[in-house]
Design a protein around this motif. Sequence first.
Motif, short mmCIF file in Angstrom:
data_model
loop_
_atom_site.label_atom_id
_atom_site.label_comp_id
_atom_site.label_asym_id
_atom_site.label_seq_id
_atom_site.Cartn_x
_atom_site.Cartn_y
_atom_site.Cartn_z
N GLN A 91 7.88 -6.32 -1.34
CA GLN A 91 8.87 -7.08 -0.58
C GLN A 91 9.01 -6.51 0.84
O GLN A 91 9.22 -7.25 1.80
CB GLN A 91 10.23 -7.04 -1.31
N ARG A 92 8.82 -5.20 0.98
CA ARG A 92 8.94 -4.59 2.32
C ARG A 92 7.84 -5.11 3.26
O ARG A 92 8.10 -5.38 4.43
CB ARG A 92 8.90 -3.07 2.21
N PHE A 93 6.62 -5.28 2.74
CA PHE A 93 5.56 -5.89 3.57
C PHE A 93 5.94 -7.32 3.96
O PHE A 93 5.69 -7.75 5.09
CB PHE A 93 4.22 -5.91 2.82
N VAL A 133 -1.28 -4.61 0.34
CA VAL A 133 -0.88 -4.23 -1.02
C VAL A 133 -0.38 -2.80 -1.06
O VAL A 133 -0.88 -1.94 -0.33
CB VAL A 133 -2.05 -4.44 -2.01
N ASN A 134 0.61 -2.55 -1.92
CA ASN A 134 1.03 -1.18 -2.25
C ASN A 134 0.26 -0.85 -3.53
O ASN A 134 0.61 -1.36 -4.59
CB ASN A 134 2.53 -1.13 -2.54
N ILE A 135 -0.76 -0.02 -3.43
CA ILE A 135 -1.70 0.07 -4.56
C ILE A 135 -1.01 0.64 -5.80
O ILE A 135 -1.31 0.20 -6.91
CB ILE A 135 -2.99 0.84 -4.16
N GLU A 137 2.71 0.21 -6.80
CA GLU A 137 4.04 -0.35 -6.46
C GLU A 137 5.05 0.61 -7.07
O GLU A 137 5.39 0.53 -8.26
CB GLU A 137 4.16 -1.78 -7.00
N THR A 138 5.52 1.56 -6.26
CA THR A 138 6.31 2.69 -6.76
C THR A 138 7.57 2.25 -7.51
O THR A 138 8.06 2.98 -8.37
CB THR A 138 6.68 3.61 -5.58
N SER A 139 8.11 1.07 -7.18
CA SER A 139 9.35 0.65 -7.84
C SER A 139 9.13 0.31 -9.31
O SER A 139 10.06 0.36 -10.10
CB SER A 139 9.97 -0.54 -7.10
C1 PLP Z 1 8.37 5.41 -0.68
C2 PLP Z 1 7.44 4.29 -0.38
C3 PLP Z 1 7.49 3.62 0.85
C4 PLP Z 1 8.56 3.84 1.88
O1 PLP Z 1 8.59 5.10 2.34
P1 PLP Z 1 9.82 5.67 3.21
O2 PLP Z 1 9.24 7.02 3.51
O3 PLP Z 1 11.03 5.69 2.33
O4 PLP Z 1 9.99 4.81 4.41
C5 PLP Z 1 6.58 2.62 1.07
N1 PLP Z 1 5.66 2.28 0.16
C6 PLP Z 1 5.58 2.90 -1.02
C7 PLP Z 1 4.54 2.46 -2.00
C8 PLP Z 1 6.47 3.93 -1.34
O5 PLP Z 1 6.39 4.54 -2.54
#
Ligand code: PLP
Length: 362
Positions: A91-93, A133-135, A137-139
């Motif tokens: 979602q941040r992207f 992509v966030n390879i 997805e930490t969430s």
């Molecule tokens: C933590 C994280 C971010 C954001 O990092 P910040 O240092 O909090 O700005 C972005 N992408 C992924 C995959 C993350 O785990």
Amino acid sequence: MKLFTVGPTEMPAAVRAVRAAADSVPYFRTEEFSALMLETDEWLRELAHAGEGAKTVYLTASGTAAMEAAVMNVLTPADRVLIVNGGTFGQRFVDICTVHGIAYDEVRVLAGATLTAELLAPFATQDYAALLVNIDETSTGQIYDVKMLADFCQRKNMYFIVDAISSFLADPLDMVASGIDVLIISSQKGPCISPGLAMVILSARIIAERVAGNNIKSLYFDFKDYLRNFTRGQTPYTPAVGICIELHAALERIVQVGLSEHLASVAKLATDFRARLRELPVSIPDYPLSNALTPVVFVEPIAYRVFEILKAEYDIFVNPTGGATANTVLRVAHIGALTVADNAQLVNYMRLAIEQARNEAK
Ligand SMILES: *Cc1c(COP(=O)(O)O)cnc(C)c1O
């Protein structure tokens, strides 16, 4: 205090040693600091398998700034991109592209679902400049299939932009083999050092085709300036000097241990923890997981209370989860200076915390 969090993490002894030794942060416009940065950068690019002609931008910022700066430097409002959105960081992207007026489509990975070829298929017939992509997805802890995404990008001649902030140095990664053009890293997660330094590794092709000739409307985030300065191991503006020194110590240690041994030790911790969870009334998701962390799914809505009890009673920190799963999911990290004995102790305290939370709920 013991940190089972994804970042900041429990810091390796080699990193603590340079922190303890640093009474003052040194002055940095020197040959010595340049040499330290150039050596650190050799190691960083080697650990990422960055390939011939790849270059790194060192930003004094958190990971999100590196995501945004990457978008600003390689994309323009004339582009349309595809974003894998499977959680907070996908979602941040989306939010970054919205702010910068870059059109996008989203591959939505719904809660609990796995990113599959079927989910990508509807987008195969459209044209995109890049895949973001966030390879990991930490969430959610889901690790996406990098080969499947790399093949998709190659077939469609798209740039491949990868946020590996939690995955770097926890899961195998090879920029050249996967055709990754932009790799985003942040100090407090994968490298397990203090927050405040973010790195963007750029492939030779993205530098030549996008960065070198870009017309970015930003002074601080203009990568061209960073690339020019780094030919002599310097940054245009004051870097996070102390964290650069920590990064040197952290990467030196991993290069000495060997990358595959290092990755194997993170994987071993993750596997050990997941096996121990069978003793508890919890489960883990069945999508593919990064070695960096394990989402722990509770039967009752006590996850946040368990987080609080671990913190208050045992001085142990795990990651709470935001949004809809705040009360049912906690995340436990396996990066940083943790051991199998630490896992055993955590699981023991989790058992006690679950009992306490259940009793309180009666
Ligand atoms: C933590 C994280 C971010 C954001 O990092 P910040 O240092 O909090 O700005 C972005 N992408 C992924 C995959 C993350 O785990």
